[in-house]
Design a protein around this motif. Structure first.
Motif, short mmCIF file in Angstrom:
data_model
loop_
_atom_site.label_atom_id
_atom_site.label_comp_id
_atom_site.label_asym_id
_atom_site.label_seq_id
_atom_site.Cartn_x
_atom_site.Cartn_y
_atom_site.Cartn_z
N GLU A 78 0.80 -1.22 0.00
CA GLU A 78 0.00 0.00 0.00
C GLU A 78 0.84 1.28 0.00
O GLU A 78 0.34 2.36 -0.34
CB GLU A 78 -0.93 0.01 1.22
N GLN A 79 2.11 1.19 0.36
CA GLN A 79 2.99 2.36 0.37
C GLN A 79 3.92 2.40 -0.84
O GLN A 79 4.72 3.33 -0.97
CB GLN A 79 3.82 2.39 1.66
N SER A 80 3.80 1.43 -1.72
CA SER A 80 4.68 1.38 -2.89
C SER A 80 4.26 2.40 -3.94
O SER A 80 3.07 2.69 -4.10
CB SER A 80 4.68 -0.02 -3.50
N ASP A 81 5.24 2.92 -4.64
CA ASP A 81 4.99 3.87 -5.73
C ASP A 81 5.29 3.15 -7.04
O ASP A 81 6.45 3.04 -7.45
CB ASP A 81 5.90 5.09 -5.57
N PHE A 82 4.24 2.66 -7.68
CA PHE A 82 4.40 1.87 -8.90
C PHE A 82 4.54 2.80 -10.10
O PHE A 82 3.55 3.21 -10.72
CB PHE A 82 3.21 0.91 -9.07
N ARG A 83 5.79 3.13 -10.44
CA ARG A 83 6.07 4.12 -11.47
C ARG A 83 5.95 3.58 -12.89
O ARG A 83 5.96 4.34 -13.85
CB ARG A 83 7.48 4.70 -11.27
N ASP A 84 5.87 2.25 -13.05
CA ASP A 84 5.73 1.71 -14.40
C ASP A 84 5.00 0.38 -14.36
O ASP A 84 5.06 -0.35 -13.36
CB ASP A 84 7.10 1.52 -15.06
N ILE A 85 4.29 0.09 -15.45
CA ILE A 85 3.55 -1.16 -15.59
C ILE A 85 3.61 -1.60 -17.04
O ILE A 85 3.65 -0.78 -17.96
CB ILE A 85 2.08 -0.98 -15.13
N GLU A 86 3.67 -2.90 -17.25
CA GLU A 86 3.64 -3.47 -18.60
C GLU A 86 2.56 -4.55 -18.62
O GLU A 86 2.58 -5.47 -17.79
CB GLU A 86 4.98 -4.09 -18.96
N ALA A 87 1.61 -4.41 -19.52
CA ALA A 87 0.49 -5.35 -19.60
C ALA A 87 0.54 -6.14 -20.90
O ALA A 87 0.92 -5.62 -21.94
CB ALA A 87 -0.83 -4.60 -19.48
N PHE A 88 0.13 -7.39 -20.82
CA PHE A 88 0.07 -8.25 -21.98
C PHE A 88 -1.36 -8.62 -22.35
O PHE A 88 -1.65 -9.01 -23.47
CB PHE A 88 0.88 -9.53 -21.73
#
Length: 356
Positions: A78-88
């Motif tokens: 909950e405290q993570s900063d997800f700066r990037d995502i890659e979806a398939f």
């Protein structure tokens, strides 16, 4: 005489309908906002499916081109900063966090469950961006011991391995990358997983483009003609179509400055020229089609129809990232407070030729 008259009517009609210019229908439309997350990760799969990621552990997925989103806060992060995502697909995605701890997670069931694929509490590890081509994926991080950090996967993010420091590019003193949009890293492939071109855009003490044409066997560096020399300035994003590359950036602490914010290369990054008409600060640039590029940032969104040589502002709203569908035409943007928007590109207007 009839042909000349019809020709006059058609030309006069085009002048009267000034709105038939490509810019007429070009716009950015906000789809939703008001979520407690600053969105910087965006991956558009096709004309229906897309994922976003951001601060406070939030990710979201749409299956209807952004009209509705399934929001989720990943349990335990909950405290993570997800700066990037890659979806398939709507089921499979990989998400990356910046800051401490540095983590890489993967889901195979649409976000119901997330598997930890990398976890490191070392405060020196700061992940900036991620990119994929087919099964090959790469994550870059800020320099450690004067070398950029690079992680690689050859199985769509199921397993990751850190590249040996001897095979990663050197960084100058004060040089680092910006985890602003997940687009300071770019991968091009020539069909084989292990035969790729990889480019990193950096800033700080120098605005730099660092790239390899031989899967990391040899690295090249070229200083870009962008504003640099402070911790908030430099190159933030790079995109390409073949040998034509475009880089954008500026100084995010002075995001209304329009000098030295965009440049382009026509020889795969070897030489660079400053854009003739530059936008204000941009944190992300995306190749669309032909010679068209889209760029966005806290200063607004800009469009180029000539390969990044000139730019025109089309929207004043603040965004962090833009992305075009891997398979399709859908283009989305995302920013602070969970703001998500869709880009409507210019439309070509054709008056049919009438043979008399």
């Amino acid at each position: 005489m009839i042909k000349k008259t019809l020709h006059f009517i058609l030309v006069a009609g085009l002048i009267f309908l000034g709105g038939v210019s490509p810019a007429f229908s070009q716009k950015v439309t906000v789809l939703q906002q008001g979520r407690p997350s600053s969105l910087r990760g965006l991956s558009v799969v096709d004309d229906k499916i897309a994922w976003v990621s951001g601060s406070k552990g939030y990710v979201a997925c749409t299956k209807d081109a952004g009209k509705t989103w399934n929001w989720m806060q990943i349990k335990g992060f909950e405290q993570s900063d997800f700066r990037d995502i890659e979806a398939f697909s709507a089921k499979e995605a990989v998400v990356m966090s910046s800051g401490t701890p540095a983590v890489i997670l993967k889901t195979l069931d649409g976000g119901l469950n997330w598997q930890v694929r990398y976890h490191n509490r070392d405060t020196s590890v700061f992940l900036d961006a991620m990119d994929f081509k087919s099964k090959y994926g790469c994550i870059m991080g800020d320099p450690i011991n004067n070398h950029f950090v690079i992680f690689e996967t050859f199985d769509r993010g199921a397993t990751w391995k850190q590249r040996d420091v001897a095979k990663t590019p050197l960084a100058r003193a004060g040089e680092a990358a910006f985890a602003a949009s997940g687009s300071c890293l770019m991968i091009n492939t020539s069909g084989l997983m292990r035969n790729y071109e990889l480019a990193l855009a950096s800033g700080g003490s120098v605005a730099n483009i660092v790239y390899t044409l031989s899967a990391g066997k040899k690295w090249f560096q070229h200083v870009l003609p962008l504003v640099q020399g402070t911790t908030s300035s430099g190159a933030f994003s790079v995109a390409a179509d073949g040998k034509h590359w475009v880089a954008v950036g500026g100084d995010y602490q002075h995001d209304q400055r329009t000098d030295s914010t965009a440049c382009y290369s026509v020889d795969a990054g070897k030489t660079w020229k400053m854009a003739k008409a530059t936008p204000a600060f941009q944190s992300c640039v995306e190749y669309l089609s032909g010679s068209k590029y889209l760029a966005t940032g806290t200063s607004g969104t800009n469009f180029s129809k000539d390969g990044g040589i000139t730019w025109k502002k089309i929207d004043a709203n603040s965004f962090n990232v833009c992305n075009k569908a891997k398979s399709g035409k859908l283009v989305l943007l995302a920013g602070n407070n969970g703001k998500i928007a869709v880009f409507t590109p210019p439309k070509e207007y054709l008056i049919p030729y009438i043979k008399l």
